[in-house]
Design a protein around this motif. Structure first.
Motif, PDB file in Angstrom:
ATOM      1  N   LEU A 109      -3.439  -2.596 -25.171  1.00 23.35           N
ATOM      2  CA  LEU A 109      -2.992  -2.887 -23.811  1.00 23.35           C
ATOM      3  C   LEU A 109      -4.169  -3.107 -22.871  1.00 23.35           C
ATOM      4  N   ALA A 115       3.938  -3.479 -22.060  1.00 22.16           N
ATOM      5  CA  ALA A 115       4.419  -2.525 -23.042  1.00 22.16           C
ATOM      6  C   ALA A 115       4.438  -3.190 -24.401  1.00 22.16           C
ATOM      7  N   ASP A 171      12.876  -4.728 -24.278  1.00 20.11           N
ATOM      8  CA  ASP A 171      13.037  -4.000 -23.013  1.00 20.11           C
ATOM      9  C   ASP A 171      14.367  -4.363 -22.348  1.00 20.11           C
ATOM     10  N   ALA A 211       6.364  -7.855 -22.275  1.00 17.58           N
ATOM     11  CA  ALA A 211       6.631  -6.849 -23.287  1.00 17.58           C
ATOM     12  C   ALA A 211       6.599  -7.516 -24.651  1.00 17.58           C
ATOM     13  N   THR A 231       2.490   2.090 -23.516  1.00 17.80           N
ATOM     14  CA  THR A 231       2.722   1.630 -22.141  1.00 17.80           C
ATOM     15  C   THR A 231       2.021   2.575 -21.185  1.00 17.80           C
ATOM     16  N   ASP A 232       2.091   2.280 -19.900  1.00 17.74           N
ATOM     17  CA  ASP A 232       1.480   3.125 -18.859  1.00 17.74           C
ATOM     18  C   ASP A 232       0.033   3.467 -19.193  1.00 17.74           C
ATOM     19  N   THR A 243       6.082   3.480 -28.529  1.00 20.18           N
ATOM     20  CA  THR A 243       5.799   2.513 -27.474  1.00 20.18           C
ATOM     21  C   THR A 243       4.449   2.795 -26.849  1.00 20.18           C
TER      22      THR A 243
END
Length: 974
Positions: A220, A228, A187, A65, A241-242, A239
């Motif tokens: 990313l 993340a 995180d 992260a 992420t995913d 953020t």
């Protein structure tokens, strides 16, 4: 934070070595300063955030992260990451330009051998690196202070200001400017390393803020070891992420052949591993900047609507991909990987998941540069061999596919035709067809090849064409059309669409089909077939169809079973003449054309000879009733327009046209059965009810000539005598009428209202009604040199002058005999013996025999003798003698008794006791404008000068009649 002793020792050693090198070699100082300035202020000026993220990814041991925090008011940027802390090798890498700790032992590392960290110099002069192993900092102020003790560099340092190579001199601890630098949690766990930047000014703050705002999923995707990225600006956080949930990603990796990297820098040669990934967002809103990533963004644009990330070789500025064998190899690998992305997109859409379609990923337009051109070529080549084009049955690759040409490609045609053509694809945009080199075919080309004959399915094909313009339909001239009899023909021209037929006509239709009529199968019938050339027919159209006509004219004995039901089903239809040729049974069982039969008990049966036109059979009457009359069976005398067919059965039709010169325009009327009439009284009653049959028609020049019926009846003895005849009730006391016959017996018995018929057949009430043709017939009856009744002859002489004046006497030139005056009587003489004479020359014995005329043509005022002689091709009497007066005579005034009675009288004349002209005695003569006259001839001579009509009035005045009475007589003259 206080640094660990070993980290401080490494920093001190690096500082000492660097300062010694600069002290011994001042040029080395300038070289390092310029290099750092080039990287920080030039090549990496807008990449500090990405480079810090890349360092974080390199430090991550597992999906790590990263926290990127900007405090604008404090001009502070913090980049904190989880992963391995800073070690001696890492510090050495940070402080040694292009001497990274990353090597072949770190194949997944992204960085470029230490140069990336130089990006911090674009925005900061004070940098601290805090890690669980300790802290170091880099400072422009402390670097300047250190360099102040090196005399050889003082001047250069002063010249450069803050543009010093501060990253070459690490100092222990976070430094005074960033004394509170620590390891912020990421995180919910402590970070391993944090980079703190004191941003140089507001411009640096704005630049960093803009870079943070631009961060997106591409970061990313480029740095997969980051799970993340938290971006925090002035307390507001977002953020990333995913990324896997929002993107379709396919990846590949491998190792370059050593020969391929042989010319690359040493450290690159040691890191031969390569990685590639294609990625595309599931939602259009997640799209990223259209540049190639290597794996972070470059300045190389791409027009491919997908994100390409790869370990491409970069130039020193890390902004542009370096051309060469390595790049070429990676482009090839990108093309090999591309189909996996297309298929992933296809499978996602098949599952109903949000994703672009494969065709959304195909590049169109023009390349954005040389690299993009190479990538486009690779992906287009791969796309052409990947099943990404939808068809009615599934998917097909572009090299296997065909698409319809416009406008059909944008209609429902592919779905309908896809039932037969598995490779017929749908391509939503025309430019894709060109990009993928998909074969384009015309709708007509496919329709012609449809292999099935199911009428319902073919009707669906026809339905596609509704609304198409003429040009679009032209290519479908060979479309398959299923017929009623089970056959398939190609092309709608020559086929018929049959409207619903009344009961009783199906058998007729089946017969026509068996004869070759191409009737569209009812299940396939569609209005668009008419636009393709099919003919829509009903019972009336079938009753007049050329196929039926040919059967009738060929004498097909079964044609009546087809024609009669269709005619019965078409009550308002006026049939063509060929219907009359259909064979029907007569009463004696023999077959005969309908026009050669009569209805039993009809007016036609009473008028026409049964030996010529027998009655039709009773069974035919029972079956077909009034239809028989419509197809030509006679109920009464039938009037027909004469076409080629009727002309063959009308008696003497060609003779009529030749004799009269009638203009045959297809509208002439005739009664075809006049040769079979046995009862002319009844026949004439029927004809007189149709006055148009007797009305004159124009010849080729527009002049009126007799109609066929009038011409034909003139030669029928029971109707006409064969010549002009005197109308009943006309004055036949004198003149030619006294010598003409009356009408024939049948015509005589017609009611009084039949005068128009009698006139049309040649009946006259006055000699002035006789035409040149009438006179020719009468002249043909004269006996050569036989005496002609003078009243007959006088009517001819007057008539000839009248016809010449009217321009209607040309036919008289064909007369062999003409009535002439020989001085004593009228005699029928050969025309060439006669000379045309006016009243003066008629009195000259030396020019006889003559054809007498007046001085001028009636109503024309031109010399009559010359005009008549020219038309009848005769001599003029004046050409046969000199006309010389024998003596001069006595000059005298015109007697007072006649002066003032009529106009244009001469004042004087030459008086002769005996007047001779050419030795012949005459009563008067005009010579050179002078009147010569005896006493008896004076009145006629004066009339010849003024007006021949005045001769009797002038004679009366000269004889002593009262002037008053003479004037009153003149007043009554016409």
């Amino acid at each position: 934070m206080t640094g660990d002793p070993w980290l401080a020792a490494v920093a001190a050693r690096l500082r000492t070595a660097t300062l010694a090198a600069w002290r011994d070699h001042p040029a080395r100082f300038r070289e390092d300063a310029n290099a750092e300035e080039d990287h920080g202020a030039g090549w990496y000026r807008d990449r500090v955030v990405v480079e810090l993220a890349q360092n974080a990814a390199d430090a991550a041991r597992e999906p790590g992260a990263l926290l990127l925090r900007l405090a604008p008011e404090r001009r502070l940027l913090v980049a904190a990451n989880t992963g391995v802390p800073l070690d001696a090798a890492g510090l050495t890498s940070l402080a040694s330009l292009r001497a990274s700790a990353k090597s072949a032992e770190h194949p997944s590392a992204v960085g470029r051998f230490g140069v990336g960290f130089a990006a911090v110099r674009a925005v900061a002069d004070e940098v601290a690196v805090v890690s669980r192993t300790g802290a170091v900092h880099f400072s422009a102020a402390r670097t300047a202070a250190e360099l102040g003790g090196v005399p050889a560099l003082v001047e250069e340092v002063g010249r450069r200001g803050s543009a010093l190579p501060i990253l070459r001199l690490p100092f222990d601890g976070p430094g005074p400017e960033l004394a509170d630098a620590d390891l912020p949690p990421v995180d919910g766990r402590a970070s391993a390393t944090a980079v703190w930047l004191r941003l140089r000014d507001d411009a640096a703050v704005a630049a960093v803020a803009a870079q943070l705002a631009d961060l997106d999923d591409a970061l990313l995707l480029a740095l997969p070891r980051l799970g993340a990225v938290h971006i925090e600006v002035d307390g507001r956080r977002r953020t990333l992420t995913d990324v896997a949930a929002r993107w379709l990603v396919v990846a590949a990796s491998g190792e370059h052949d050593p020969a391929l990297v042989a010319r690359r820098p040493v450290e690159e040669r040691e890191r031969r591993g390569w990685r590639l990934a294609w990625a595309v967002p599931r939602h259009a809103a997640d799209r990223v900047a259209p540049v190639v990533h290597a794996p972070t963004p470059t300045d190389d644009p791409t027009s491919i609507p997908a994100l390409l990330l790869g370990t491409f070789p970069l130039d020193p500025g890390r902004r542009r991909i370096t051309p060469g064998p390595v790049t070429d190899a990676l482009v090839t690998e990108a093309g090999r990987l591309w189909p996996e992305l297309l298929l992933a997109a296809r499978r996602a859409t098949e599952r109903g998941e949000p994703a672009p379609t494969p065709l959304d990923l195909v590049p169109t337009g023009f390349p954005a540069g040389p690299l993009d051109a190479a990538l486009r070529a690779a992906v287009l080549s791969a796309t052409r061999r990947t099943p990404v084009l939808p068809t009615a049955a599934g998917w097909v690759s572009p090299v296997e596919a065909v698409v319809l040409a416009p406008p059909w490609d944008a209609t429902g045609a592919p779905a309908v035709l896809g039932r037969w053509f598995a490779h017929l694809a749908t391509v939503p945009r025309r430019e894709l067809v060109r990009s993928l080199d998909v074969v384009t075919v015309g709708l007509g080309e496919l329709v012609e090849q449809i292999p099935v004959a199911d009428p319902d399915l073919l009707r669906d094909v026809y339905a596609l064409l509704e609304g198409a313009d003429r040009a679009a339909l032209d290519e479908l001239g060979a479309a398959p059309v299923p017929l009623r009899d089970g056959r398939i023909v190609h092309g709608a021209r020559g086929v018929v669409l049959v409207d619903a037929l009344p009961p009783g006509t199906e058998v007729a239709l089946d017969a026509l089909v068996s004869w070759g009529l191409r009737v569209v199968h009812p299940d396939a019938a569609h209005p668009v077939l008419e636009r393709l050339g099919a003919q829509r027919v009903d019972a009336a159209a079938l009753a007049t169809h050329p196929l039926l006509r040919d059967r009738v004219l060929d004498g097909d004995e079964g044609a009546a079973e087809v024609l009669c039901p269709l005619v019965a089903a078409s009550p308002g239809l006026v049939g063509p003449s060929w219907w009359g040729e259909v064979l029907l049974p007569a009463a004696d069982g023999e077959l005969s054309p309908a026009r050669g039969l009569v209805l039993p008990g009809s007016a036609a049966a009473a008028v026409l000879d049964p030996a010529v036109l027998p009655p039709v059979s009773v069974d035919a009457v029972r079956r077909w009733g009034s239809t028989l009359e419509r197809v030509g069976v006679r109920r009464e005398l039938v009037v027909e327009r004469v076409d080629e067919l009727v002309a063959d059965v009308v008696e003497d039709w060609s003779d009529y046209l030749v004799e009269t010169g009638a203009a045959d325009d297809g509208e002439l009327l005739a009664v075809a059965d006049l040769d079979a009439v046995r009862d002319w009284d009844r026949a004439l009653v029927q004809i007189v009810r149709r006055p148009e049959l007797l009305r004159g028609v124009p010849d080729q020049d527009g002049a009126p000539v007799p109609s066929y019926v009038a011409w034909r009846l003139r030669d029928e003895p029971a109707v006409c005598p064969g010549t002009a005849f005197a109308l009943p009730g006309s004055d036949r006391s004198s003149g030619v009428l006294a010598h003409l016959p009356g009408p024939g017996p049948a015509l005589s018995r017609l009611p009084a209202g039949a005068t128009a018929m009698a006139v049309a057949l040649g009946g006259i009430a006055s000699a002035d009604e006789l035409t040149a043709a009438d006179w020719l017939v009468l002249l043909d009856e004269l006996d050569e040199r036989g005496e002609v009744p003078l009243d007959w002859a006088v009517d001819f002489w007057r008539g000839a002058a009248r016809l010449v004046a009217a321009g209607a006497a040309d036919d008289l030139v064909d007369a062999g005999l003409l009535p002439g005056w020989d001085g004593r009587r009228a005699v029928a003489l050969p025309a060439e013996e006669l000379a045309v004479a006016d009243p003066m020359w008629r009195r000259h014995p030396g020019v006889l025999p003559v054809l007498p005329v007046g001085f001028t043509l009636p109503g024309a005022g031109v010399p009559a003798a010359d005009a008549v002689a020219e038309v009848l091709d005769l001599d003029v009497a004046a050409a046969r003698a000199e006309g010389k007066v024998g003596a001069a005579g006595e000059d005298r005034p015109v007697p007072a008794a006649v002066r003032g009675l009529v106009p244009r009288l001469p004042d004087r004349y030459r008086r002769h006791g005996r007047l001779a002209v050419d030795g012949h005695p005459v009563g008067w003569w005009l010579a050179d404008g002078v009147l010569h006259a005896t006493g008896d001839g004076l009145a006629e001579g004066l009339a010849a000068v003024t007006d021949w009509r005045f001769r009797h009035a002038l004679a009366a005045a000269l004889a002593g009649a009262a002037r008053q009475e003479v004037l009153l007589d003149l007043a009554t003259m016409g």
